[in-house]
Design a protein around this motif. Structure first.
Motif, PDB file in Angstrom:
ATOM      1  N   ASN A 277       0.858  -1.039   0.061  1.00  0.00           N
ATOM      2  CA  ASN A 277       0.000  -0.161  -0.051  1.00  0.00           C
ATOM      3  C   ASN A 277       0.827   1.176  -0.079  1.00  0.00           C
ATOM      4  OD1 ASN A 277      -2.680   0.984  -0.189  1.00  0.00           O
ATOM      5  ND2 ASN A 277      -2.737   1.595   2.055  1.00  0.00           N
ATOM      6  N   GLU A 280      -0.074   3.499  -5.066  1.00  0.00           N
ATOM      7  CA  GLU A 280      -1.280   3.447  -5.713  1.00  0.00           C
ATOM      8  C   GLU A 280      -1.857   4.380  -6.853  1.00  0.00           C
ATOM      9  OE1 GLU A 280      -4.768   4.072  -3.092  1.00  0.00           O
ATOM     10  OE2 GLU A 280      -3.376   5.266  -1.707  1.00  0.00           O
ATOM     11  N   TYR A 282      -4.643   6.488  -8.397  1.00  0.00           N
ATOM     12  CA  TYR A 282      -6.016   6.813  -8.239  1.00  0.00           C
ATOM     13  C   TYR A 282      -7.057   6.990  -9.772  1.00  0.00           C
ATOM     14  CZ  TYR A 282      -4.169   8.484  -3.824  1.00  0.00           C
ATOM     15  OH  TYR A 282      -3.544   8.473  -2.615  1.00  0.00           O
TER      16      TYR A 282
END
Length: 283
Positions: A277, A280, A282
């Motif tokens: 994580n 990432e 969007y």
């Protein structure tokens, strides 16, 4: 006067740098605006064992170069428009990231990939890609001995050189100090140029005349004789012998392994970051 003091520190540091205090090593040499050049910056640029006169010349030159760079940068910041500065800062940042990344990858390559490429892999690549290694000139595989024409054991050396059994090799090795030239291995290949460099006294104009398999040549000049045994030869446009291209293939195989490692590393660093994580995208 100030510059002479600084140069004195430079010379002192070159002769006894370990004994200087931190204050001396960090002495200010020059200033441009809010940027400072320190003594240690100058010393790092000077070669060891430099003379006093050279140290003065090189130190002054280093100071001037640093000052010109700083002054030019200040003028650029003042005079270039904002869009140019934004574009330059983006380029600098991109280069910074790229430089750190490439340096890190190179360190990983050195620690992970063995620089000694397995000979089996090299031979396999050679067999698969022989057509890519065509000769651009004739080459021969040979053994050579050079010795004085007046040598008392010339007849014996000549006989043993041609017979070339194990006992003959040991005998000739024991006499190598008497020879003006000595290369008694059957595995060495020569181009015309390398043959001339290795055996400059042998007439290189006759190189193509030596292209005869399992052939002995007796060559002589005014003072010396040369015993030449040609084990094999290859002609221009034929496949190059493995021994001639082995080092080239090792580099190719290593670079292929390096590129494959980097490709896999680039993929894994993204996947690991997504799973942790840390990265990432969007929508």
């Amino acid at each position: 006067m100030r510059f002479q003091i600084i140069l004195g520190l430079v010379i002192l540091c070159l002769t006894s740098c370990d004994q200087l205090t931190n204050v001396e090593q960090d002495a200010v040499v020059a200033r441009v605006g809010t940027q400072y050049l320190y003594l240690s910056d100058i010393v790092e640029q000077l070669p060891p064992n430099i003379s006093k006169d050279d140290s003065i010349l090189l130190s002054q030159n280093a100071i001037n170069i640093w000052a010109k760079k700083q002054l030019l940068y200040d003028q650029a910041v003042f005079n270039l428009d904002q869009s140019s500065q934004t574009a330059l800062n983006a380029l600098v940042e991109d280069y910074r990231l790229d430089l750190w990344g490439r340096t890190y990858k190179e360190s990983l390559v050195k620690s992970v990939i063995d620089t000694i490429v397995d000979t089996i892999l090299v031979q396999a690549y050679y067999k698969k890609n022989q057509s890519n290694f065509s000769l651009t000139e004739n080459v021969l595989q040979a053994r050579v001995i050079g010795l004085s024409k007046s040598a008392l054991n010339l007849t014996d050396v000549k006989f043993r050189f041609q017979r070339n059994q194990e006992e003959d090799k040991r005998y000739l090795d024991s006499l190598r100090i008497q020879f003006t030239s000595y290369q008694n291995k059957d595995s060495i290949w020569y181009t015309k140029r390398s043959f001339q460099e290795q055996f400059p006294s042998i007439p290189v104009l006759d190189f193509d005349n030596y292209l005869k398999k399992s052939q002995f040549f007796f060559i002589e000049d005014s003072f010396e004789v040369y015993l030449l045994w040609v084990s094999d030869y290859r002609l221009r446009n034929e496949y190059a012998p493995f021994q001639l291209v082995e080092n080239t293939i090792r580099k190719i195989v290593f670079n292929q392994s390096k590129l494959e490692f980097i490709k896999q590393f680039d993929q894994e660093i993204l996947q690991d970051a997504i799973q942790a994580n840390k990265f990432e995208i969007y929508p």
